[in-house]
Design an enzyme around this catalytic site. Structure first.
Site, short mmCIF file in Angstrom:
data_model
loop_
_atom_site.label_atom_id
_atom_site.label_comp_id
_atom_site.label_asym_id
_atom_site.label_seq_id
_atom_site.Cartn_x
_atom_site.Cartn_y
_atom_site.Cartn_z
N HIS C 56 0.83 -1.22 0.00
CA HIS C 56 0.00 0.00 0.00
C HIS C 56 0.86 1.26 0.00
O HIS C 56 0.37 2.34 0.30
CB HIS C 56 -0.90 0.03 1.24
CG HIS C 56 -1.72 -1.18 1.44
ND1 HIS C 56 -2.62 -1.62 0.50
CD2 HIS C 56 -1.80 -2.07 2.46
CE1 HIS C 56 -3.21 -2.74 0.95
NE2 HIS C 56 -2.73 -3.02 2.14
N HIS C 218 -6.83 -4.44 -1.15
CA HIS C 218 -6.06 -5.68 -1.10
C HIS C 218 -6.24 -6.52 -2.34
O HIS C 218 -6.11 -7.73 -2.31
CB HIS C 218 -6.44 -6.49 0.13
CG HIS C 218 -6.11 -5.82 1.41
ND1 HIS C 218 -6.96 -4.92 2.00
CD2 HIS C 218 -5.01 -5.88 2.19
CE1 HIS C 218 -6.39 -4.45 3.11
NE2 HIS C 218 -5.22 -5.01 3.25
#
Ligand SMILES: Nc1ncnc2c1ncn2[C@@H]1O[C@H](COP(=O)(O)OP(=O)(O)O)[C@@H](O)[C@H]1O
Ligand SMILES: Nc1ncnc2c1ncn2[C@@H]1O[C@H](COP(=O)(O)OP(=O)(O)O)[C@@H](O)[C@H]1O
Ligand SMILES: [Mg+2]
Ligand SMILES: [Mg+2]
Ligand SMILES: [Mg+2]
Ligand SMILES: [Mg+2]
Lengths: 208, 330, 330, 208
Positions: C56, C218
């Site tokens: 991320h 995700h």
């Protein structure tokens, strides 16, 4: 060839470039940055608009307006180069209302000189010069040999077309394609291809 | 092709609307396609103008602001801006001390900026130019259009911008810009091509185990194609090319730049290898940038740019800057 | 799969080496996988610890520094960090005033942070927690694990970090963090899936004219699949989802966040539409971020996060911050 | 079942998880985040290492060490959940050097209770509980019916396997898959699949 002739030539180029836009862009994708078709389409659409909005009084005026518009609207390498070519050609024609084949040949020669001066390319460098230079030569030869205008424009268009195809085996030495080195070999130069298109449009208008 | 756009024809204008909405510190002339510093022109300060094709964001609009550019001129995607546009920006930022054009060495950019400089000269604006040509993948010879300008553009803009902010005269600002360019080198690698909205298909094809070495920033293929390999080895290829051209040593400013579609994680992995390579050569990355700074739309890949620092250049690099994409000290 | 990595197994460690080399203002414990502020612990200051799966970036390591996090704990890719790691970070940043855990609401993150809080409590560290759950694509009901934490994490980290920097006590810092979360909402859209190094293939398949609406961060598929369309219309879908959940009005902090593979140009185009939508609703984007802040590896797409500001929140947002990925005022 | 038995069970899981790693990751890619196989592979490799480095003295010690290692090495949802399951099971066994089937059943029941307490999932929520709960019940039933250890472990493994497959038509209500709502239907839960694998490894070791 009067003002109407030159305006029609520009309109013919506009249509031809629109039709060939994706083809020119694909040529440019192979050895450049995939914008030549969009560049010229944007430029000549603006030329057609400008000629409609401010109808020129002379052939020279038509070419100068086309050239200035290309410079103002295209960007990239082809904008200043084609823009200068048309401007120089137009300036050479001066105020004359009717252009002879010989005068046209001289005008295109001036246009070629402008491209050479600005871009510094020689024949064989795999640029638009490789189509424009033989076209200018063919035109001059036809004038010298005393053929008809139609024959002269045919010869110029054919020479440009041959010149464009002849760029395929060349290694580029100017413009973006030169960054590819030997990998530029085997592809037609997009600017040479569009020059062939411009001279083909001239032949088309001449044959009407 | 899937892109977050409204229309292929309005991409640049829509981007400018977004820039205007996001950054109150900028004044965006959407019609003329110019991104100005809100407080331009600044009387007595040398103005800095850069520009080039769109698709390299944050270059150039992201570098407009205090301590960097006074105006940026975005062209169509991968197409240099036009002379009128550049000339309007140039006269718009002239505070009486002249204007520096920072131009990447591409035929199109060079010609259009040259014409703009003439137009601006006609209006009485003194214009100097720094030509950026840092990409070692292209030999500068009679047989090319010369080296491309890539990552070093940002270094030139930052450092010349800092000197201009301090009130230095045009000749000095141009001098330091050229010095940065002379001391900078870049090399780029692509894992994937990019897709321009107008073309709609990738600019080249690349196999699943292939990479392109020596790419520029316009989606063009590179100098050679090679087999994909470990980051460490790819970095070695890139750094060897730089080091062969200008041996690396001493305090170095380093940028590991993403081409637009590369995860930041991978850029850090690349940076680790770059730093290790420098150390091997006795050089040190004393200042660095890791991220997307000079991109090619959605291309995956990276470029490395190095600049051999001097005391003056380090000081100017560290000087405050306040732009959308580069900010510190303010 | 082509990635700039050395080895699938060393991706996180190699990234940390890069972060360490690039940012002298950080102290990176590569073995324990913790990114610390160099000057942590700061006596008397509440410590802020966040963390979560890697992939991320710049979240979370990019937000460690003055005015934001004291430490970040990256897990494996898309896998929450482990309790020992978080506990080591927690004790490592405790300056005696306690530590705030900023936790995104995922089962894995929640459980591992909970265990870490217990371990830290055993060591005498007072721990409070802010749970971030801003994603309106997921209903918070008995039938889900609750809303996901996405973009608002950055807002919470920035604003709680600013209050902590001012010397506020733990309860206050936690209170403001919860307030930011309560006032924030997000929605994400994907044009492409992402590819984790370990899986080697895209996490889902998406046709050339399809998009996923309501994605998380995700690589999971979204709530629904839809036909690709103009940016303007996609933004409307996203903003309607947010506005339905918490009506937009007044001064708003807005982030248009790229998922990792999206060109910045497209994010600006999206931002222009977001700003227009807000205006329609009588709200104004008075503060904004446009760029890659909370990514999903190489995914193309974006998320929008809004936060209804108050005077206090705006002041804390504007307070100086100095981290690799967010910096102003210093 | 002695300490050696439990260590061998863990080794068997390690091998089975390694072999099924990509399969588990693909299951997780469909309705989660594509890391379940890597997570458990990393975790059980560490378990095998830990058991080799610090050989446990009792069955309970083996399970507690395995559980703590999973908590320390896995992360994600499955790390704390599986870690707690093994730890709770191990703690239930206390210091006993030889475990009966009935004691094993009680231990796994405690493990299940730990997972339930921590994760809050009920049967039918499409999680590892859907494989573990029926396995624990089957084991208890077999003990109650007085079958051999082999029969009991067979029954537990079969029940776990059936439970895992039975997650396919369910809509997830816990964990990441719940974010997908109805789109989670039609996929086997990765955690339930790995639980079936763990109980299959138990059967394998029991049948030697
Ligand atoms: N120095 C030059 N002299 C003459 N023609 C050139 C030169 N450089 C480039 N060209 C021509 O311009 C063409 C490319 O035009 P275009 O794609 O529109 O601009 P750009 O290269 O800036 O993207 C080339 O195919 C070539 O024919
Ligand atoms: N609340 C819960 N209770 C029980 N099991 C759960 C819960 N949440 C998730 N799980 C299990 O964990 C599995 C996912 O594990 P893993 O992929 O390793 O972690 P993560 O979801 O954090 O990526 C799911 O398939 C499910 O069986
Ligand atoms: Mg081009
Ligand atoms: Mg171009
Ligand atoms: Mg995970
Ligand atoms: Mg998972």
């Amino acid at each position: 060839m009067d003002t109407r002739f030159f305006v029609t030539w520009m309109e013919e180029i506009t249509a031809a470039v629109r039709a060939a836009r994706d083809h020119l862009t694909r040529l440019d994708a192979a050895i450049g940055d995939a914008d030549h078709g969009t560049n010229l389409d944007r430029g000549f659409s603006a030329v057609a608009e400008a000629l409609a909005a401010r109808p020129p009084a002379t052939p020279g005026g038509a070419l100068v307006l086309a050239g200035s518009t290309l410079i103002r609207k295209v960007g990239g390498a082809s904008g200043p180069l084609y823009g200068t070519a048309f401007r120089e050609a137009g300036k050479t024609l001066g105020e004359t209302p009717e252009v002879s084949t010989a005068e046209l040949a001289a005008a295109l020669e001036a246009g070629l000189a402008g491209v050479r001066r600005l871009g510094g390319a020689e024949e064989g460098d795999k640029t638009m010069v490789d189509a424009l230079a033989p076209a200018v030569r063919a035109l001059a030869r036809a004038v010298h040999e005393g053929g008809t205008a139609g024959e002269a424009l045919d010869a110029a268009a054919a020479a440009a077309e041959d010149g464009a195809k002849a760029t395929i085996p060349l290694q580029a030495r100017k413009g973006r394609a030169s960054y590819l080195g030997p990998r530029s070999i085997g592809h037609e130069d997009p600017g040479a291809a569009s020059t062939a298109l411009i001279l083909d449009a001239l032949r088309t208008v001449g044959s009407r | 092709m899937k892109k977050l756009i409204n229309d292929v024809g309005s991409v640049v204008a829509d981007t400018l609307r977004g820039v205007a909405a996001a950054h109150p510190s900028l004044r965006v002339d959407v019609e003329n396609r110019i991104i100005f510093r809100r407080d331009a022109p600044r009387p007595g300060k040398v103005g800095l103008v850069s520009g080039g094709g769109s698709g390299h964001e944050p270059l150039h609009g992201g570098y407009v602001g205090y301590g960097m550019l006074d105006a940026a001129c975005p062209g169509e995607i991968f197409t240099s801006p036009v002379p009128d546009q550049i000339a309007t920006a140039t006269t718009g930022v002239d505070g009486g001390a002249g204007v520096l054009h920072i131009v990447k060495n591409y035929t199109g950019d060079v010609l259009n900026f040259e014409m703009a400089a003439e137009l601006s000269g006609d209006e009485g604006v003194e214009v100097a130019r720094v030509l950026v040509d840092d990409d070692v993948a292209v030999r500068d010879s009679l047989y090319t259009a010369g080296r491309r300008g890539t990552g070093a553009t940002l270094f030139v803009e930052k450092i010349a911008g800092a000197l201009a902010e301090s009130g230095a005269p045009l000749a000095e600002v141009a001098r330091v810009g050229r010095e940065v360019n002379d001391r900078s080198r870049s090399f780029g690698v692509a894992l994937t091509p990019c897709t321009t909205p107008a073309a709609g298909t990738p600019t080249f094809e690349l196999g699943d185990a292939e990479i392109e070495l020596g790419i520029g920033i316009h989606g063009e293929p590179g100098r050679t194609r090679a087999a994909h390999r470990e980051a460490r080895e790819i970095v070695r290829l890139a750094m060897d090319a730089i080091d062969d051209d200008l041996p690396l040593s001493g305090e170095t400013l380093v940028m590991v730049n993403g081409m637009g579609g590369t995860p930041l994680m991978e850029l850090y992995i690349v940076f680790a290898e770059v730093a290790a390579y420098l150390e091997e050569k006795g050089a040190t990355a004393v200042r660095s940038l890791v991220g997307d700074y000079v991109t090619s739309l959605d291309m995956q890949g990276f470029s490395v740019t190095t600049c051999a620092l001097t005391g003056e250049l380090t000081r100017l690099w560290d000087a405050p800057v306040e732009t959308p994409a580069l900010r510190w000290g303010r």
